[in-house]
Design an enzyme around this catalytic site. Structure first.
Site, PDB file in Angstrom:
ATOM      1  N   GLY A 180       0.333  -1.095  -0.117  1.00 48.66           N
ATOM      2  CA  GLY A 180      -0.068   0.242  -0.314  1.00 48.66           C
ATOM      3  C   GLY A 180       0.960   1.038   0.150  1.00 48.66           C
ATOM      4  O   GLY A 180       2.171   1.157   0.462  1.00 48.66           O
TER       5      GLY A 180
ATOM      6  N   CYS B 229       5.325  -6.615   1.711  1.00 49.06           N
ATOM      7  CA  CYS B 229       5.500  -4.182   1.570  1.00 49.06           C
ATOM      8  C   CYS B 229       4.956  -4.441   2.454  1.00 49.06           C
ATOM      9  O   CYS B 229       5.412  -3.902   3.965  1.00 49.06           O
ATOM     10  CB  CYS B 229       5.487  -4.206   0.248  1.00 49.06           C
ATOM     11  SG  CYS B 229       6.226  -2.707   0.050  1.00 49.06           S
ATOM     12  N   TYR B 230       4.066  -3.260   2.108  1.00 47.53           N
ATOM     13  CA  TYR B 230       2.723  -2.778   3.801  1.00 47.53           C
ATOM     14  C   TYR B 230       2.693  -3.504   4.311  1.00 47.53           C
ATOM     15  O   TYR B 230       2.875  -3.152   5.434  1.00 47.53           O
ATOM     16  CB  TYR B 230       1.785  -1.398   2.620  1.00 47.53           C
ATOM     17  CG  TYR B 230       1.469  -0.483   3.785  1.00 47.53           C
ATOM     18  CD1 TYR B 230       1.720   0.685   3.922  1.00 47.53           C
ATOM     19  CD2 TYR B 230       0.192  -1.344   4.223  1.00 47.53           C
ATOM     20  CE1 TYR B 230       0.640   1.350   5.023  1.00 47.53           C
ATOM     21  CE2 TYR B 230      -1.003  -0.042   5.418  1.00 47.53           C
ATOM     22  CZ  TYR B 230       0.272   1.038   5.661  1.00 47.53           C
ATOM     23  OH  TYR B 230      -0.340   1.259   6.662  1.00 47.53           O
TER      24      TYR B 230
ATOM     25  N   HIS C  80       7.905  -8.356  -3.250  1.00 48.87           N
ATOM     26  CA  HIS C  80       6.483  -8.503  -3.781  1.00 48.87           C
ATOM     27  C   HIS C  80       6.592  -9.750  -4.445  1.00 48.87           C
ATOM     28  O   HIS C  80       7.498  -9.555  -5.941  1.00 48.87           O
ATOM     29  CB  HIS C  80       6.750  -6.846  -5.379  1.00 48.87           C
ATOM     30  CG  HIS C  80       5.827  -5.779  -4.235  1.00 48.87           C
ATOM     31  ND1 HIS C  80       4.743  -5.760  -3.815  1.00 48.87           N
ATOM     32  CD2 HIS C  80       6.114  -4.819  -3.918  1.00 48.87           C
ATOM     33  CE1 HIS C  80       4.170  -4.583  -3.295  1.00 48.87           C
ATOM     34  NE2 HIS C  80       5.338  -3.785  -3.213  1.00 48.87           N
TER      35      HIS C  80
ATOM     36  N   GLU D 256       4.946 -11.568  -6.139  1.00 49.25           N
ATOM     37  CA  GLU D 256       3.416 -11.329  -6.599  1.00 49.25           C
ATOM     38  C   GLU D 256       3.495 -11.378  -8.219  1.00 49.25           C
ATOM     39  O   GLU D 256       3.021 -11.085  -9.386  1.00 49.25           O
ATOM     40  CB  GLU D 256       2.504 -11.029  -6.473  1.00 49.25           C
ATOM     41  CG  GLU D 256       2.221  -9.327  -5.957  1.00 49.25           C
ATOM     42  CD  GLU D 256       3.218  -9.055  -5.212  1.00 49.25           C
ATOM     43  OE1 GLU D 256       3.588  -9.066  -4.598  1.00 49.25           O
ATOM     44  OE2 GLU D 256       2.700  -7.391  -4.999  1.00 49.25           O
TER      45      GLU D 256
ATOM     46  N   SER E  92     -22.231 -10.517 -26.600  1.00 51.04           N
ATOM     47  CA  SER E  92     -21.156  -9.533 -27.466  1.00 51.04           C
ATOM     48  C   SER E  92     -20.032  -9.950 -28.341  1.00 51.04           C
ATOM     49  O   SER E  92     -19.788  -9.286 -29.409  1.00 51.04           O
ATOM     50  CB  SER E  92     -20.687  -8.443 -26.510  1.00 51.04           C
ATOM     51  OG  SER E  92     -20.117  -9.220 -26.079  1.00 51.04           O
ATOM     52  N   GLY E  93     -19.985 -10.984 -28.174  1.00 51.01           N
ATOM     53  CA  GLY E  93     -18.922 -12.177 -28.895  1.00 51.01           C
ATOM     54  C   GLY E  93     -17.571 -12.059 -28.235  1.00 51.01           C
ATOM     55  O   GLY E  93     -17.170 -12.701 -28.970  1.00 51.01           O
ATOM     56  N   GLY E  94     -17.648 -11.053 -27.148  1.00 46.49           N
ATOM     57  CA  GLY E  94     -16.658 -10.772 -26.547  1.00 46.49           C
ATOM     58  C   GLY E  94     -16.214 -12.308 -25.518  1.00 46.49           C
ATOM     59  O   GLY E  94     -17.297 -13.249 -25.720  1.00 46.49           O
ATOM     60  N   VAL E  95     -14.707 -12.166 -25.319  1.00 45.34           N
ATOM     61  CA  VAL E  95     -14.502 -13.566 -24.364  1.00 45.34           C
ATOM     62  C   VAL E  95     -15.354 -13.731 -23.379  1.00 45.34           C
ATOM     63  O   VAL E  95     -16.226 -14.936 -23.170  1.00 45.34           O
ATOM     64  CB  VAL E  95     -13.119 -13.576 -24.024  1.00 45.34           C
ATOM     65  CG1 VAL E  95     -13.338 -15.041 -23.032  1.00 45.34           C
ATOM     66  CG2 VAL E  95     -12.330 -13.321 -25.038  1.00 45.34           C
ATOM     67  N   ASP E  96     -16.108 -12.696 -22.294  1.00 47.23           N
ATOM     68  CA  ASP E  96     -16.322 -13.223 -21.268  1.00 47.23           C
ATOM     69  C   ASP E  96     -18.226 -13.315 -21.578  1.00 47.23           C
ATOM     70  O   ASP E  96     -18.715 -14.633 -20.361  1.00 47.23           O
ATOM     71  CB  ASP E  96     -17.075 -11.964 -20.423  1.00 47.23           C
ATOM     72  CG  ASP E  96     -15.138 -11.083 -19.910  1.00 47.23           C
ATOM     73  OD1 ASP E  96     -14.463 -12.448 -19.945  1.00 47.23           O
ATOM     74  OD2 ASP E  96     -15.296 -10.307 -19.489  1.00 47.23           O
ATOM     75  N   SER E  97     -18.791 -12.796 -22.132  1.00 54.91           N
ATOM     76  CA  SER E  97     -20.181 -13.180 -22.859  1.00 54.91           C
ATOM     77  C   SER E  97     -20.407 -14.300 -23.480  1.00 54.91           C
ATOM     78  O   SER E  97     -21.295 -15.287 -23.686  1.00 54.91           O
ATOM     79  CB  SER E  97     -21.107 -11.885 -23.328  1.00 54.91           C
ATOM     80  OG  SER E  97     -20.513 -12.131 -24.794  1.00 54.91           O
ATOM     81  N   SER E  98     -19.520 -15.010 -24.601  1.00 54.56           N
ATOM     82  CA  SER E  98     -19.577 -16.075 -24.905  1.00 54.56           C
ATOM     83  C   SER E  98     -19.467 -17.226 -23.976  1.00 54.56           C
ATOM     84  O   SER E  98     -19.619 -18.614 -24.042  1.00 54.56           O
ATOM     85  CB  SER E  98     -18.708 -15.839 -25.875  1.00 54.56           C
ATOM     86  OG  SER E  98     -18.490 -15.111 -26.777  1.00 54.56           O
TER      87      SER E  98
ATOM     88  N   LYS F  24      -9.667 -12.668 -15.384  1.00 55.87           N
ATOM     89  CA  LYS F  24      -9.600 -13.208 -16.867  1.00 55.87           C
ATOM     90  C   LYS F  24      -8.882 -14.636 -17.312  1.00 55.87           C
ATOM     91  O   LYS F  24      -9.882 -15.001 -18.192  1.00 55.87           O
ATOM     92  CB  LYS F  24      -9.262 -11.769 -18.071  1.00 55.87           C
ATOM     93  CG  LYS F  24      -9.345 -11.787 -18.876  1.00 55.87           C
ATOM     94  CD  LYS F  24     -10.991 -11.389 -19.199  1.00 55.87           C
ATOM     95  CE  LYS F  24     -10.853 -10.535 -20.999  1.00 55.87           C
ATOM     96  NZ  LYS F  24     -12.350 -10.155 -20.993  1.00 55.87           N
TER      97      LYS F  24
END
Ligand code: XMP
Length: 514
Positions: A55, A82-83, A169, A171, A223-229, A370
């Site tokens: 942070g 870290c923080y 970090h 990550e 929509s044809g995008g990844v998520d909605s598909s 994602k």
């Protein structure tokens, strides 16, 4: 689902989502909560481990984000980063001060290999440091487990209580063995079995959707995008033709994209669902005629989208459920988000519920990042081409055409973009670049073609590398590739006589041009 989980407590660090993603890569389910979350709520979730993020604050200043000491007394392993590490020391009786030497960047860290975090890590390992405060004195009961040339406490631990503090970090990818360290914490110290897997997630979700929906009717905006598909296929597999997908072609899609969506989800595709394609191009172009201001264009496209969808929904009548392609970063950002300024009003299907007659929302991807959505897509048998599709803004080419949008300009940018994508794929760069596309500037300039004077548009090529889409850098594309794209665009796309490559990073630029 009784899923073992690790909790990330967010102190405002820029890498909070990354921490959770890395933990999930270790097959351990992980959720992010604000440091303002009550300890009782944390206890009720029964986490196997807790991670405190970095942070921007100094933990010794009044008003800095903190957490009750009780957190460290629950008997649950805690890892402070870290923080988070400084806070752990501060709260438990150690000392944190402004460092005489600020460390920033890749740093050699010497680790104690008897530590449960560092057993399989090289004795000297490169880690990412970014701090101006340092732990000058560790808390009672702790021992130092790593140091650097400038930082006496790069890590400290209280093995009996399973409390671990790391100044760097793990990550971020610059920490070469960071994933190993996080794995050692969640799988080793916390004892997580590693049951978070996409195949079982998909199976369980399909089962849960079936139970929830029963005989109900479900409506999904595709929509044809990844998520909605991915969401649509998951639902199709669960409930077949109880699902209706409405796909609004607003005429601002990439070249041939509307047909590709129809091929997959339409009557000739593999799924048993009701598919409605609305060819609304003209409506959108009419509304956009003469409009130049980017925010106004976004609003018009968003509102018109809702109107079209609403009209279709009315024809279908009341439905029981409405599907939304919400993913975990949306949940985190809306739940934890501060008062950051609206740089661009993002248009998703998020505004729909007010306008459609339904009883409940289904968000099958709500828990996924994602990259996990993509994995789920592959599990569901969705073609790779669709699963690895580039992120595409809701307002589509509307924000990749600077100034007024016309059918003619849409055609230019579609053709230029298709050439660009083809050449990037040919060069084998399509999976390595974060996001790339062609945009149409509003600039026209003089050129010469054959013996003729031209006065045509300039296309801007954009390609960025980014981890989180919050920051980005222009990608280094080999010059020959850019040259091929340039000459193909100029030769094959009418109305273009100049091609630029956009070098701007984000900030100060944004990824899209509008
Ligand atoms: P910017 O241009 O804000 O883009 O740097 C960051 C990422 O978000 C995408 N983007 C959008 N996505 N609706 C969306 O769903 C939008 O209105 C929108 N605007 C930008 C952009 O493609 C990039 O991946």
């Amino acid at each position: 689902m009784n899923q073992e989980k690790v909790i990330v407590i967010d102190f405002g660090g820029q890498y909070n989502q990354l921490v959770a993603r890395r933990v999930r890569e270790c097959n351990v389910y992980c959720e992010i909560y604000s440091y303002k979350t009550d300890i009782e709520q944390i206890k009720a979730m029964n986490p196997k481990g807790i991670i405190l993020t970095g942070g921007p604050n100094s933990c010794y200043e009044t008003g800095a984000p903190t957490y009750t000491k009780e957190l460290f007394e629950l008997g649950i392993p805690v890892l402070g980063l870290c923080y988070g590490a400084q806070l752990m020391m501060h709260v438990l009786g150690g000392k944190v001060e402004k460092a005489p030497v600020r460390e920033y960047g890749k740093t050699a860290v010497m680790v104690d290999k008897t530590s449960a975090l560092f057993g399989n890590v090289a004795e000297t390992t490169i880690c990412w440091m970014s701090h101006f405060d340092y732990i000058s004195q560790i808390a009672p009961g702790f021992a130092i487990s790593a140091h650097t040339a400038d930082c006496p406490v790069a890590a400290a631990e209280n093995r009996d209580k399973k409390l671990y503090a790391i100044q760097f970090h793990p990550e971020v990818l610059h920490t070469q063995e960071g994933t190993k360290m996080l794995y050692n914490f969640v799988r080793g110290v916390c004892g997580c079995a590693g049951t978070w897997r996409m195949d079982s997630f998909v199976e369980n979700s399909i089962q849960a959707i079936r139970e929830k929906v029963g005989n109900g009717k479900v409506l999904c905006a595709l929509s044809g995008g990844v998520d909605s598909s991915v969401a649509a296929v998951m639902l199709a597999k669960a409930i077949g033709n109880q699902l209706t997908c409405v796909f609004v072609d607003h005429g601002l899609l990439r070249k041939d994209e509307g047909d590709e969506v129809e091929e997959i989800f339409g009557p000739k595709g593999n799924y048993e669902l009701n598919f409605i394609r609305v060819n609304a191009q003209e409506r959108f172009y009419e509304k956009l005629a003469g409009v130049e201001e980017p925010e106004k264009k976004r609003k018009i496209i968003g509102e018109e989208f809702i109107r079209v969808f609403e009209e279709e929904a009315k024809k279908i009548g009341a439905v029981d459920f409405l599907v939304q392609g919400t993913i975990y970063p949306d949940v985190v950002e809306s739940g934890l988000g501060g008062e950051s300024v609206v740089i661009k009003s993002h248009h998703n299907v998020g505004g729909l519920p007010d306008y459609v007659d339904f009883k409940e929302i289904i968000e099958p991807l709500r828990d996924l990042f994602k990259d996990e959505v993509r994995k789920a897509g592959l599990e569901l048998g969705i073609p790779e081409k669709l699963v690895y599709r580039q992120p595409f803004p809701g307002p589509g080419l509307g924000v990749r055409i600077i100034g007024e949008v016309t059918a003619e300009k849409v055609k230019i940018v579609q053709d230029a973009d298709a050439i660009y994508r083809e050449e990037i794929a040919k060069a084998g760069l399509d999976r390595t670049i974060g996001q790339y596309f062609a945009a149409l500037t509003n600039m026209r300039s003089v050129g010469v073609m054959g013996d003729e004077r031209t006065y045509d548009y300039a296309v801007a090529l954009r390609a960025v590398n980014t981890i989180d889409f919050m920051t980005a850098e222009a990608a280094e594309i080999p010059f020959e590739v850019l040259q091929t794209v340039m000459s193909r665009i100029i030769n094959e796309v009418r109305g273009v006589n100049r091609v630029f490559y956009d070098l701007t990073s984000k900030p100060p630029g944004t990824i899209e041009l509008e």
